[in-house]
Enzyme design. Sequence first.
Site, PDB file in Angstrom:
ATOM      1  N   HIS A 125       0.841  -1.198   0.000  1.00  0.00           N
ATOM      2  CA  HIS A 125       0.000   0.000   0.000  1.00  0.00           C
ATOM      3  C   HIS A 125       0.877   1.248   0.000  1.00  0.00           C
ATOM      4  O   HIS A 125       1.646   1.463   0.926  1.00  0.00           O
ATOM      5  CB  HIS A 125      -0.914   0.021   1.230  1.00  0.00           C
ATOM      6  CG  HIS A 125      -2.033  -0.961   1.137  1.00  0.00           C
ATOM      7  ND1 HIS A 125      -3.083  -0.978   2.019  1.00  0.00           N
ATOM      8  CD2 HIS A 125      -2.279  -1.965   0.261  1.00  0.00           C
ATOM      9  CE1 HIS A 125      -3.922  -1.943   1.693  1.00  0.00           C
ATOM     10  NE2 HIS A 125      -3.447  -2.564   0.637  1.00  0.00           N
ATOM     11  N   PRO A 161      -3.808   0.092  18.961  1.00  0.00           N
ATOM     12  CA  PRO A 161      -3.537  -0.351  17.588  1.00  0.00           C
ATOM     13  C   PRO A 161      -3.736   0.715  16.505  1.00  0.00           C
ATOM     14  O   PRO A 161      -3.454   0.454  15.333  1.00  0.00           O
ATOM     15  CB  PRO A 161      -4.524  -1.508  17.383  1.00  0.00           C
ATOM     16  CG  PRO A 161      -5.590  -1.301  18.388  1.00  0.00           C
ATOM     17  CD  PRO A 161      -4.971  -0.591  19.545  1.00  0.00           C
ATOM     18  N   TYR A 180       3.838   6.715  10.227  1.00  0.00           N
ATOM     19  CA  TYR A 180       3.010   5.557   9.859  1.00  0.00           C
ATOM     20  C   TYR A 180       3.841   4.495   9.135  1.00  0.00           C
ATOM     21  O   TYR A 180       3.687   3.297   9.392  1.00  0.00           O
ATOM     22  CB  TYR A 180       1.840   6.029   8.992  1.00  0.00           C
ATOM     23  CG  TYR A 180       0.757   4.999   8.791  1.00  0.00           C
ATOM     24  CD1 TYR A 180      -0.155   4.709   9.803  1.00  0.00           C
ATOM     25  CD2 TYR A 180       0.632   4.311   7.586  1.00  0.00           C
ATOM     26  CE1 TYR A 180      -1.159   3.770   9.619  1.00  0.00           C
ATOM     27  CE2 TYR A 180      -0.371   3.373   7.390  1.00  0.00           C
ATOM     28  CZ  TYR A 180      -1.263   3.106   8.406  1.00  0.00           C
ATOM     29  OH  TYR A 180      -2.256   2.172   8.227  1.00  0.00           O
ATOM     30  N   LYS A 235       1.407  -0.227  15.235  1.00  0.00           N
ATOM     31  CA  LYS A 235       2.823  -0.253  15.593  1.00  0.00           C
ATOM     32  C   LYS A 235       3.270  -1.461  16.430  1.00  0.00           C
ATOM     33  O   LYS A 235       4.468  -1.720  16.552  1.00  0.00           O
ATOM     34  CB  LYS A 235       3.183   1.030  16.374  1.00  0.00           C
ATOM     35  CG  LYS A 235       3.209   2.269  15.506  1.00  0.00           C
ATOM     36  CD  LYS A 235       4.424   2.307  14.609  1.00  0.00           C
ATOM     37  CE  LYS A 235       4.324   3.282  13.474  1.00  0.00           C
ATOM     38  NZ  LYS A 235       4.117   2.688  12.161  1.00  0.00           N
ATOM     39  N   TYR A 237      -9.273   4.879   7.752  1.00  0.00           N
ATOM     40  CA  TYR A 237      -9.437   5.219   9.179  1.00  0.00           C
ATOM     41  C   TYR A 237     -10.569   6.246   9.259  1.00  0.00           C
ATOM     42  O   TYR A 237     -10.501   7.287   8.609  1.00  0.00           O
ATOM     43  CB  TYR A 237      -8.151   5.837   9.742  1.00  0.00           C
ATOM     44  CG  TYR A 237      -7.025   4.853   9.934  1.00  0.00           C
ATOM     45  CD1 TYR A 237      -6.235   4.452   8.858  1.00  0.00           C
ATOM     46  CD2 TYR A 237      -6.747   4.313  11.189  1.00  0.00           C
ATOM     47  CE1 TYR A 237      -5.197   3.535   9.029  1.00  0.00           C
ATOM     48  CE2 TYR A 237      -5.711   3.405  11.367  1.00  0.00           C
ATOM     49  CZ  TYR A 237      -4.941   3.018  10.285  1.00  0.00           C
ATOM     50  OH  TYR A 237      -3.913   2.117  10.460  1.00  0.00           O
TER      51      TYR A 237
HETATM   52  P1  FAD Z   1       2.786 -11.895  21.621  1.00  0.00           P
HETATM   53  O1  FAD Z   1       2.292 -11.972  20.235  1.00  0.00           O
HETATM   54  O2  FAD Z   1       1.800 -11.604  22.703  1.00  0.00           O
HETATM   55  O3  FAD Z   1       3.513 -13.265  21.931  1.00  0.00           O
HETATM   56  C1  FAD Z   1       3.917 -13.655  23.224  1.00  0.00           C
HETATM   57  C2  FAD Z   1       3.930 -15.164  23.313  1.00  0.00           C
HETATM   58  O4  FAD Z   1       4.384 -15.538  24.608  1.00  0.00           O
HETATM   59  C3  FAD Z   1       2.543 -15.762  23.154  1.00  0.00           C
HETATM   60  O5  FAD Z   1       2.578 -16.796  22.206  1.00  0.00           O
HETATM   61  C4  FAD Z   1       2.191 -16.274  24.541  1.00  0.00           C
HETATM   62  O6  FAD Z   1       1.349 -17.412  24.515  1.00  0.00           O
HETATM   63  C5  FAD Z   1       3.559 -16.573  25.103  1.00  0.00           C
HETATM   64  N1  FAD Z   1       3.615 -16.539  26.573  1.00  0.00           N
HETATM   65  C6  FAD Z   1       2.984 -15.685  27.414  1.00  0.00           C
HETATM   66  N2  FAD Z   1       3.275 -15.970  28.677  1.00  0.00           N
HETATM   67  C7  FAD Z   1       4.120 -17.027  28.659  1.00  0.00           C
HETATM   68  C8  FAD Z   1       4.753 -17.777  29.653  1.00  0.00           C
HETATM   69  N3  FAD Z   1       4.587 -17.498  30.952  1.00  0.00           N
HETATM   70  N4  FAD Z   1       5.553 -18.801  29.299  1.00  0.00           N
HETATM   71  C9  FAD Z   1       5.744 -19.096  27.967  1.00  0.00           C
HETATM   72  N5  FAD Z   1       5.148 -18.421  26.976  1.00  0.00           N
HETATM   73  C10 FAD Z   1       4.352 -17.387  27.304  1.00  0.00           C
HETATM   74  N6  FAD Z   1       0.486  -4.506  15.666  1.00  0.00           N
HETATM   75  C11 FAD Z   1       0.911  -4.006  14.466  1.00  0.00           C
HETATM   76  O7  FAD Z   1       2.113  -3.789  14.307  1.00  0.00           O
HETATM   77  N7  FAD Z   1       0.056  -3.735  13.435  1.00  0.00           N
HETATM   78  C12 FAD Z   1      -1.283  -3.952  13.571  1.00  0.00           C
HETATM   79  O8  FAD Z   1      -2.011  -3.761  12.593  1.00  0.00           O
HETATM   80  C13 FAD Z   1      -1.775  -4.454  14.825  1.00  0.00           C
HETATM   81  N8  FAD Z   1      -3.077  -4.692  15.009  1.00  0.00           N
HETATM   82  C14 FAD Z   1      -3.508  -5.266  16.182  1.00  0.00           C
HETATM   83  C15 FAD Z   1      -4.851  -5.522  16.325  1.00  0.00           C
HETATM   84  C16 FAD Z   1      -5.310  -6.105  17.508  1.00  0.00           C
HETATM   85  C17 FAD Z   1      -6.795  -6.359  17.649  1.00  0.00           C
HETATM   86  C18 FAD Z   1      -4.403  -6.466  18.552  1.00  0.00           C
HETATM   87  C19 FAD Z   1      -4.882  -7.133  19.829  1.00  0.00           C
HETATM   88  C20 FAD Z   1      -3.058  -6.211  18.400  1.00  0.00           C
HETATM   89  C21 FAD Z   1      -2.601  -5.609  17.238  1.00  0.00           C
HETATM   90  N9  FAD Z   1      -1.241  -5.347  17.048  1.00  0.00           N
HETATM   91  C22 FAD Z   1      -0.834  -4.762  15.868  1.00  0.00           C
HETATM   92  C23 FAD Z   1      -0.268  -5.669  18.091  1.00  0.00           C
HETATM   93  C24 FAD Z   1       0.489  -6.979  17.840  1.00  0.00           C
HETATM   94  O9  FAD Z   1      -0.422  -8.036  17.629  1.00  0.00           O
HETATM   95  C25 FAD Z   1       1.410  -7.281  19.022  1.00  0.00           C
HETATM   96  O10 FAD Z   1       2.179  -6.147  19.291  1.00  0.00           O
HETATM   97  C26 FAD Z   1       2.343  -8.488  18.742  1.00  0.00           C
HETATM   98  O11 FAD Z   1       1.624  -9.678  18.839  1.00  0.00           O
HETATM   99  C27 FAD Z   1       3.515  -8.521  19.733  1.00  0.00           C
HETATM  100  O12 FAD Z   1       4.276  -9.682  19.544  1.00  0.00           O
HETATM  101  P2  FAD Z   1       5.054 -10.352  20.748  1.00  0.00           P
HETATM  102  O13 FAD Z   1       5.743 -11.538  20.166  1.00  0.00           O
HETATM  103  O14 FAD Z   1       5.841  -9.335  21.476  1.00  0.00           O
HETATM  104  O15 FAD Z   1       3.922 -10.812  21.781  1.00  0.00           O
HETATM  105  C1  PHB Z   2      -5.229  -4.654  10.887  1.00  0.00           C
HETATM  106  O1  PHB Z   2      -5.128  -4.917   9.659  1.00  0.00           O
HETATM  107  O2  PHB Z   2      -5.663  -5.477  11.697  1.00  0.00           O
HETATM  108  C2  PHB Z   2      -4.860  -3.309  11.349  1.00  0.00           C
HETATM  109  C3  PHB Z   2      -4.350  -2.394  10.452  1.00  0.00           C
HETATM  110  C4  PHB Z   2      -4.042  -1.112  10.873  1.00  0.00           C
HETATM  111  C5  PHB Z   2      -4.223  -0.764  12.190  1.00  0.00           C
HETATM  112  C6  PHB Z   2      -4.696  -1.684  13.107  1.00  0.00           C
HETATM  113  C7  PHB Z   2      -5.036  -2.964  12.682  1.00  0.00           C
HETATM  114  O3  PHB Z   2      -3.941   0.507  12.588  1.00  0.00           O
END
Ligand code: FAD
Ligand code: PHB
Length: 389
Positions: free
Chosen positions: A72, A292, A384, A296, A200
């Site tokens: 995009h 979200p 962004y 980021k 948005y």
């Molecule tokens: P996580 O994905 O949370 O992974 C952590 C892992 O650790 C999990 O698998 C968990 O099961 C495991 N764990 C937890 N506790 C323990 C334990 N005690 N022992 C062993 N394992 C454990 N980000 C973006 O950049 N762009 C987006 O568009 C975006 N949209 C989002 C939309 C929604 C609805 C949500 C909820 C989040 C969004 N995010 C977005 C955020 C993004 O999903 C998270 O920032 C990302 O998952 C972070 O990755 P991580 O590996 O740090 O943590």
């Molecule tokens: C998504 O595709 O889930 C998404 C995209 C942009 C955002 C948040 C979520 O700012």
Amino acid sequence: MKVQVAIIGAGPAGLLLGQLLHNAGIETIILEQRSQEYVLGRIRAGLLEQGTCELLRRAGVGARLDREGLVHDGVELSILGRRFRIDLKQLAGKHVVIYGQTEVTKDLMDARAKSGAKIVYEAEEVTPSGFDSASPKVSYRKDGKEHTVSCDFIAGCDGFHGISRQSVPDGAIRTYERLYHFGWLGILSDTPPVSEELIYVHHERGFALCTMRSRTRSRLYLQVPLSEDIADWSDAHFWDELKRRLDPQTAAQLVTGPSIEKSIAPLRSFVAEPMRFGRLFLAGDAAHIVPPTGAKGLNLAASDVHYLSEALISWYAEKSGQALDAYSARALARVWKAERFSWSMTKLLHQFPDEGAFGRKMQEAELEYLATSKAAQTALAENYVGLPY
Ligand code: FAD
Ligand code: PHB
């Protein structure tokens, strides 16, 4: 068992770190409390910065992303019924890519399986210890048997609710937090996206976002009060409310269909400082959360992992702890800028009834400024697409 780096959590942060370290010849184990299916089933992020894509390619997991990701060059805003486009490519010289977190996770899990590097799913009671000494350990239980891993370093990549940050003594950590009084109700549906690019939406009934996972799968979000019960949101109710928040032309083009996933996510800003405690390093959601609105979260997890992998690689290659010493400050400098951007996008686009009439006027003025000022659009575009590493 002895490894060089024990990684807690098999989300994007843990898996990507594992891959980068494996490629550099560093032995790791990943300990994940959930099953592989559970981790893959979580519907979360969808938007990757160009820098995140480059990092995934460097890690050797970019092939499917390059085939299937949707590039995009711009993003749209719909403000009180008026739509306009921010040209990311022209204003910031970079694009963003739509490629689901589920797909990133799958590619990284496949690469891990292929490499033969160790990963343990359904590891119970994962417990880091001794990270204030030169010989940290992580213990866990699997199928009723106790295991202990000795290692040089522990990477806490276990998300916001993980054990790593909780294992740090209270006095050693400082946290900053803001909770918002609303959440995002999201659905996934096998319907074509309403527009080529993301929209948005700022509307008096609340924020909305039209995003996607592919040309045939839409992801849609609505701002809802935190008190909302998901059981009260039938698919028809969701689509009706979304249509009311869209401009009439977009609403008329919206193709509706059954949802295949529906959930409410609360919004939060959170940072823990520092991101290093002796030989324990935090990365990703374990150290910080953003609302979200700026897309980021996953991208910050990737930049943390970039800094941490470089630092660990330089430790083993050059026996230098300099980059490890700099990790926390380096990562946090980027984290705070993304926190600011995510907070400001959230403030700009959502409804905040508590801010009163003056607050609403300030918001309108800022939106009007954004719609008409190249400088304001450039600042948004630069953040962004992702600030440089
Ligand atoms: P996580 O994905 O949370 O992974 C952590 C892992 O650790 C999990 O698998 C968990 O099961 C495991 N764990 C937890 N506790 C323990 C334990 N005690 N022992 C062993 N394992 C454990 N980000 C973006 O950049 N762009 C987006 O568009 C975006 N949209 C989002 C939309 C929604 C609805 C949500 C909820 C989040 C969004 N995010 C977005 C955020 C993004 O999903 C998270 O920032 C990302 O998952 C972070 O990755 P991580 O590996 O740090 O943590
Ligand atoms: C998504 O595709 O889930 C998404 C995209 C942009 C955002 C948040 C979520 O700012």
